[in-house]
Write an enzyme that holds these catalytic residues in place. Structure first.
Site, PDB file in Angstrom:
ATOM      1  CG  HIS A 177      50.368 -46.374  76.881  1.00 33.28           C
ATOM      2  ND1 HIS A 177      50.893 -45.111  76.993  1.00 33.28           N
ATOM      3  CD2 HIS A 177      51.272 -47.190  77.458  1.00 33.28           C
ATOM      4  CE1 HIS A 177      52.060 -45.163  77.601  1.00 33.28           C
ATOM      5  NE2 HIS A 177      52.308 -46.418  77.905  1.00 33.28           N
TER       6      HIS A 177
HETATM    7  P1  TYD Z   1      54.516 -42.242  75.532  1.00 29.50           P
HETATM    8  O1  TYD Z   1      55.011 -43.600  75.818  1.00 29.50           O
HETATM    9  O2  TYD Z   1      53.197 -42.102  74.856  1.00 29.50           O
HETATM   10  O3  TYD Z   1      54.522 -41.361  76.846  1.00 29.50           O
HETATM   11  P2  TYD Z   1      53.601 -41.473  78.161  1.00 29.50           P
HETATM   12  O4  TYD Z   1      53.131 -42.861  78.258  1.00 29.50           O
HETATM   13  O5  TYD Z   1      54.495 -41.097  79.275  1.00 29.50           O
HETATM   14  O6  TYD Z   1      52.503 -40.504  78.021  1.00 29.50           O
HETATM   15  O7  TYD Z   1      55.627 -41.503  74.688  1.00 29.50           O
HETATM   16  C1  TYD Z   1      55.554 -40.135  74.307  1.00 29.50           C
HETATM   17  C2  TYD Z   1      56.322 -39.970  73.005  1.00 29.50           C
HETATM   18  O8  TYD Z   1      57.703 -40.308  73.200  1.00 29.50           O
HETATM   19  C3  TYD Z   1      55.808 -40.870  71.907  1.00 29.50           C
HETATM   20  O9  TYD Z   1      55.871 -40.133  70.690  1.00 29.50           O
HETATM   21  C4  TYD Z   1      56.817 -41.997  71.828  1.00 29.50           C
HETATM   22  C5  TYD Z   1      58.100 -41.343  72.298  1.00 29.50           C
HETATM   23  N1  TYD Z   1      59.004 -42.274  73.005  1.00 29.50           N
HETATM   24  C6  TYD Z   1      60.212 -42.644  72.421  1.00 29.50           C
HETATM   25  O10 TYD Z   1      60.534 -42.219  71.298  1.00 29.50           O
HETATM   26  N2  TYD Z   1      61.039 -43.493  73.098  1.00 29.50           N
HETATM   27  C7  TYD Z   1      60.720 -43.973  74.317  1.00 29.50           C
HETATM   28  O11 TYD Z   1      61.511 -44.759  74.914  1.00 29.50           O
HETATM   29  C8  TYD Z   1      59.465 -43.598  74.913  1.00 29.50           C
HETATM   30  C9  TYD Z   1      59.056 -44.119  76.265  1.00 29.50           C
HETATM   31  C10 TYD Z   1      58.646 -42.748  74.218  1.00 29.50           C
END
Ligand code: TYD
Length: 139
Positions: A55
Site C-alpha cells: 500500500h
Molecule cells: P496494515 O497497515 O495493513 O499492515 P501492513 O502494512 O504492515 O501489512 O495494518 C494491518 C491491520 O492493522 C489493519 O487492519 C489496520 C490495523 N492497524 C491499526 O489498527 N493501527 C495501526 O496503527 C496500524 C499500523 C494498523
C-alpha cells in the site's frame, strides 16, 4: 503536470545516533530534527511470516527502524523502485507520502515505525492502479 519527484527525495536512509558505553548501546532518533515531523504514533511489526505493506499513504510520513533481524523494504514512486535491506539499528528509513511499499520481515525481525499521524484507514491507498492515479494527480 510536473515530474514525479526522484525516489531518493521521497525515501531516505538516515543515520541514527548510537551512544555506547560499558553498559551497552543506546540508539536515538530525534524524529523532528531528522525528518521534520513529530511522531504521533509508534507501532511495530514482528512475527514475520509473509509479505506486508502492499500500500501507500496519502498523507502519512514514517521513519522505519529495524530493531532486530532483517527487513526488506521495496519502495516505488510510480516511476522508480528500490529495495532497502534494513538490518542495523544505526539507520532509519524515512518514507514520505505517496510511495508504494512492500515489506518482508525475517522471522526474528522487529520493525519499529514512527508515524506522523494517528491510524486512519481512509488515508491508505491499497490498490496499485489507484496509487498510479494519485501519483499522476499529485505531480
Ligand atoms: P496494515 O497497515 O495493513 O499492515 P501492513 O502494512 O504492515 O501489512 O495494518 C494491518 C491491520 O492493522 C489493519 O487492519 C489496520 C490495523 N492497524 C491499526 O489498527 N493501527 C495501526 O496503527 C496500524 C499500523 C494498523
Amino acid at each position: 503536470m510536473s515530474e514525479i519527484p526522484p525516489l531518493d527525495s521521497l525515501v531516505r536512509l538516515l543515520p541514527l545516533t548510537t551512544i555506547s558505553d560499558a553498559r551497552g548501546d543506546l540508539g536515538v532518533a530525534e524524529v523532528k530534527q531528522l525528518c521534520g515531523f513529530s511522531a504521533e504514533r509508534f507501532y511495530f511489526l514482528y512475527g514475520g511470516l509473509g509479505a506486508r505493506g502492499g500500500h501507500a499513504h496519502r498523507r502519512l510520513r514514517q521513519l522505519m527502524i529495524s530493531l532486530a533481524g532483517q527487513v526488506e523494504i521495496t519502495v516505488d514512486s510510480g516511476r522508480e523502485k528500490k529495495t532497502y535491506i534494513l538490518d542495523s539499528r544505526k539507520n532509519g528509513l524515512e518514507i514520505n507520502p505517496v510511495v508504494w511499499r512492500d515489506i518482508v520481515l525475517s522471522p526474528d525481525a522487529v520493525l519499529g515505525v514512527l508515524a506522523s499521524e494517528p491510524y486512519d484507514e481512509s488515508e491508505y491507498i491499497r490498490d496499485y492502479e489507484t496509487f498510479r492515479d494519485v501519483v499522476s494527480l499529485h505531480n
